[in-house]
Design a protein around this motif. Structure first.
Motif, PDB file in Angstrom:
ATOM      1  N   VAL A 160     -36.956 -47.240  16.374  1.00  0.00           N
ATOM      2  CA  VAL A 160     -36.231 -46.047  15.938  1.00  0.00           C
ATOM      3  C   VAL A 160     -35.595 -45.456  17.189  1.00  0.00           C
ATOM      4  O   VAL A 160     -36.293 -45.003  18.100  1.00  0.00           O
ATOM      5  CB  VAL A 160     -37.160 -45.020  15.265  1.00  0.00           C
ATOM      6  N   TRP A 161     -34.263 -45.488  17.241  1.00  0.00           N
ATOM      7  CA  TRP A 161     -33.543 -45.034  18.426  1.00  0.00           C
ATOM      8  C   TRP A 161     -32.825 -43.721  18.141  1.00  0.00           C
ATOM      9  O   TRP A 161     -31.988 -43.652  17.230  1.00  0.00           O
ATOM     10  CB  TRP A 161     -32.501 -46.073  18.847  1.00  0.00           C
ATOM     11  N   PRO A 162     -33.089 -42.661  18.891  1.00  0.00           N
ATOM     12  CA  PRO A 162     -32.318 -41.423  18.729  1.00  0.00           C
ATOM     13  C   PRO A 162     -30.891 -41.626  19.221  1.00  0.00           C
ATOM     14  O   PRO A 162     -30.614 -42.504  20.055  1.00  0.00           O
ATOM     15  CB  PRO A 162     -33.073 -40.421  19.609  1.00  0.00           C
ATOM     16  N   ARG A 163     -29.975 -40.817  18.688  1.00  0.00           N
ATOM     17  CA  ARG A 163     -28.599 -40.803  19.188  1.00  0.00           C
ATOM     18  C   ARG A 163     -28.417 -39.579  20.089  1.00  0.00           C
ATOM     19  O   ARG A 163     -28.736 -38.464  19.687  1.00  0.00           O
ATOM     20  CB  ARG A 163     -27.602 -40.742  18.027  1.00  0.00           C
ATOM     21  N   TYR A 164     -27.914 -39.809  21.284  1.00  0.00           N
ATOM     22  CA  TYR A 164     -27.678 -38.733  22.238  1.00  0.00           C
ATOM     23  C   TYR A 164     -26.192 -38.375  22.258  1.00  0.00           C
ATOM     24  O   TYR A 164     -25.327 -39.247  22.108  1.00  0.00           O
ATOM     25  CB  TYR A 164     -28.084 -39.154  23.655  1.00  0.00           C
ATOM     26  N   LEU A 165     -25.892 -37.114  22.473  1.00  0.00           N
ATOM     27  CA  LEU A 165     -24.515 -36.684  22.695  1.00  0.00           C
ATOM     28  C   LEU A 165     -24.220 -36.856  24.179  1.00  0.00           C
ATOM     29  O   LEU A 165     -24.895 -36.255  25.023  1.00  0.00           O
ATOM     30  CB  LEU A 165     -24.336 -35.229  22.277  1.00  0.00           C
ATOM     31  N   VAL A 166     -23.238 -37.688  24.508  1.00  0.00           N
ATOM     32  CA  VAL A 166     -23.013 -38.041  25.906  1.00  0.00           C
ATOM     33  C   VAL A 166     -21.537 -37.884  26.281  1.00  0.00           C
ATOM     34  O   VAL A 166     -20.645 -37.886  25.418  1.00  0.00           O
ATOM     35  CB  VAL A 166     -23.467 -39.487  26.208  1.00  0.00           C
ATOM     36  N   ALA A 167     -21.297 -37.787  27.585  1.00  0.00           N
ATOM     37  CA  ALA A 167     -19.943 -37.730  28.141  1.00  0.00           C
ATOM     38  C   ALA A 167     -19.991 -38.303  29.554  1.00  0.00           C
ATOM     39  O   ALA A 167     -21.061 -38.410  30.162  1.00  0.00           O
ATOM     40  CB  ALA A 167     -19.430 -36.290  28.169  1.00  0.00           C
ATOM     41  N   SER A 168     -18.826 -38.662  30.062  1.00  0.00           N
ATOM     42  CA  SER A 168     -18.768 -39.136  31.445  1.00  0.00           C
ATOM     43  C   SER A 168     -18.804 -37.937  32.394  1.00  0.00           C
ATOM     44  O   SER A 168     -18.471 -36.810  32.015  1.00  0.00           O
ATOM     45  CB  SER A 168     -17.487 -39.936  31.682  1.00  0.00           C
ATOM     46  N   ARG A 169     -19.192 -38.191  33.625  1.00  0.00           N
ATOM     47  CA  ARG A 169     -19.213 -37.108  34.619  1.00  0.00           C
ATOM     48  C   ARG A 169     -17.802 -36.552  34.850  1.00  0.00           C
ATOM     49  O   ARG A 169     -17.618 -35.355  35.044  1.00  0.00           O
ATOM     50  CB  ARG A 169     -19.807 -37.607  35.934  1.00  0.00           C
ATOM     51  N   ASP A 170     -16.802 -37.436  34.825  1.00  0.00           N
ATOM     52  CA  ASP A 170     -15.430 -36.968  35.015  1.00  0.00           C
ATOM     53  C   ASP A 170     -15.007 -36.047  33.880  1.00  0.00           C
ATOM     54  O   ASP A 170     -14.324 -35.036  34.106  1.00  0.00           O
ATOM     55  CB  ASP A 170     -14.472 -38.157  35.098  1.00  0.00           C
ATOM     56  N   TYR A 171     -15.415 -36.382  32.640  1.00  0.00           N
ATOM     57  CA  TYR A 171     -15.055 -35.522  31.516  1.00  0.00           C
ATOM     58  C   TYR A 171     -15.689 -34.138  31.676  1.00  0.00           C
ATOM     59  O   TYR A 171     -15.024 -33.113  31.487  1.00  0.00           O
ATOM     60  CB  TYR A 171     -15.507 -36.154  30.204  1.00  0.00           C
ATOM     61  N   GLN A 238     -24.251 -41.592  20.968  1.00  0.00           N
ATOM     62  CA  GLN A 238     -24.528 -42.983  21.301  1.00  0.00           C
ATOM     63  C   GLN A 238     -26.024 -43.230  21.169  1.00  0.00           C
ATOM     64  O   GLN A 238     -26.831 -42.386  21.586  1.00  0.00           O
ATOM     65  CB  GLN A 238     -24.089 -43.305  22.733  1.00  0.00           C
ATOM     66  N   PRO A 239     -26.431 -44.365  20.581  1.00  0.00           N
ATOM     67  CA  PRO A 239     -27.863 -44.658  20.476  1.00  0.00           C
ATOM     68  C   PRO A 239     -28.490 -44.814  21.855  1.00  0.00           C
ATOM     69  O   PRO A 239     -27.849 -45.310  22.799  1.00  0.00           O
ATOM     70  CB  PRO A 239     -27.898 -45.964  19.683  1.00  0.00           C
ATOM     71  N   ALA A 260     -30.044 -33.946  18.911  1.00  0.00           N
ATOM     72  CA  ALA A 260     -29.759 -35.379  18.778  1.00  0.00           C
ATOM     73  C   ALA A 260     -29.102 -35.641  17.430  1.00  0.00           C
ATOM     74  O   ALA A 260     -29.203 -34.825  16.501  1.00  0.00           O
ATOM     75  CB  ALA A 260     -31.039 -36.200  18.900  1.00  0.00           C
ATOM     76  N   GLY A 261     -28.436 -36.758  17.345  1.00  0.00           N
ATOM     77  CA  GLY A 261     -27.820 -37.167  16.088  1.00  0.00           C
ATOM     78  C   GLY A 261     -28.782 -37.976  15.238  1.00  0.00           C
ATOM     79  O   GLY A 261     -29.934 -38.215  15.636  1.00  0.00           O
ATOM     80  N   PRO A 262     -28.335 -38.422  14.053  1.00  0.00           N
ATOM     81  CA  PRO A 262     -29.196 -39.223  13.180  1.00  0.00           C
ATOM     82  C   PRO A 262     -29.683 -40.474  13.901  1.00  0.00           C
ATOM     83  O   PRO A 262     -28.890 -41.183  14.542  1.00  0.00           O
ATOM     84  CB  PRO A 262     -28.269 -39.578  12.008  1.00  0.00           C
TER      85      PRO A 262
END
Length: 294
Positions: A160-171, A238-239, A260-262
């Motif tokens: 069971v993998w959580p989904r994380y909200l992610v971004a690049s450092r530049d963003y 992203q998972p 976290a996402g679904p």
């Protein structure tokens, strides 16, 4: 006539749709395969294929006979494997289906390791994000994420993998880092292309909250979506298995870590049968261990 060899030739021609392709697969010649199929047709008293210069197609009789032929070959493989499962070396073909991103990023390498470890093993890996029925499409093992599994199949939950909200450092450097769900609206939210919902469910300290977010970019490839995030095009769910190394290296940043996402749920799905041939059992355990370790 070697009936077992003829049955193998018949099934391989049916799978590949070509006498020459079946011959290459069986390490023999096209005339040999043609003779085996012709002898089998004479033995059963029915024409099994319609032949043309381009390809061969199953007749109605051939289609009905195909399932029985597969079962006979499976029973033979089980009988051989049962003679001495402790000393037999896994051999023969195993057909596996898996999601595209998981296959490209992790399972492809596992397949190459298995081929090196077991010289008599043959592997077919089909990467497809849709649900693949292992019985109808003749796969020994299928790895599925998120899909409900029919009750007549065996489904072994692997992760069971959580989904994380992610971004690049530049963003984050250019657009800032949101500190609350209410601050997400101005950001470029990227989505996997699936449905048209404009709200996104977040699970966190107060349960699940549906947040209205619009997007200008949807893509039906998990790898492409991750590439877009890494390129600074926006933020996305992203998972955890896809981004844990990127988060550890600092290339990506996890946003709103309390939310976290679904979750993604991974299953190993296969048909019910009395025993699995050794070649399938070996791959089942390799897949189980590799996916649980992600």
């Amino acid at each position: 006539m070697d009936r077992l060899r003829a049955l193998k030739a018949f099934v391989r021609v049916a799978d590949l749709g070509s006498l020459s392709a079946a011959a290459r697969s069986l390490a023999t010649t096209q005339p040999t395969v043609s003779k085996l199929v012709a002898a089998l047709e004479a033995s059963v008293g029915a024409r099994l294929f319609e032949r043309s210069p381009a390809r061969v197609l199953l007749t109605d009789e051939g289609a009905r006979f195909l399932d029985s032929a597969r079962r006979l070959l499976d029973d033979y493989d089980e009988a051989v494997a049962a003679l001495d499962a402790r000393t037999c070396e896994p051999q023969g073909r195993v057909r596996i289906s898996a999601p595209v991103a998981l296959g490209e990023l992790h399972l492809h390498g596992l397949m190459l390791q298995a081929l090196q470890r077991y010289p008599k093993l043959e592997l077919d890996l089909m990467l497809d994000d849709r649900f693949v029925d292992p019985v109808e499409e003749r796969f020994d093992l299928t790895v599925r994420i998120g899909a409900q599994v029919p009750p007549d199949l065996v489904a072994r939950q692997l992760a069971v993998w959580p989904r994380y909200l992610v971004a690049s450092r530049d963003y984050v450097r250019c657009h800032g880092e949101p500190q609350a769900l209410a601050e997400l609206a101005p950001h470029a939210f990227l989505r996997y292309l699936q449905g048209e919902a404009e709200t996104v469910p977040f699970t966190g300290p107060v349960g699940t909250v549906d947040v209205p977010l619009s997007t200008r970019y949807r893509v039906n490839s998990a790898v492409a979506l991750l590439d877009a995030v890494r390129a600074g095009a926006g933020i996305a769910f992203q998972p955890s298995w896809m981004v844990k190394d990127l988060l550890a290296s600092g290339e990506l940043v996890r946003l709103l870590p309390d939310w976290a996402g679904p979750a993604q749920i991974a299953h190993l799905v296969y048909a019910r049968r009395r025993t699995q041939p050794m070649r399938v059992q070996v791959m089942l355990e390799l897949l189980d261990g590799a996916i649980r370790a992600l």
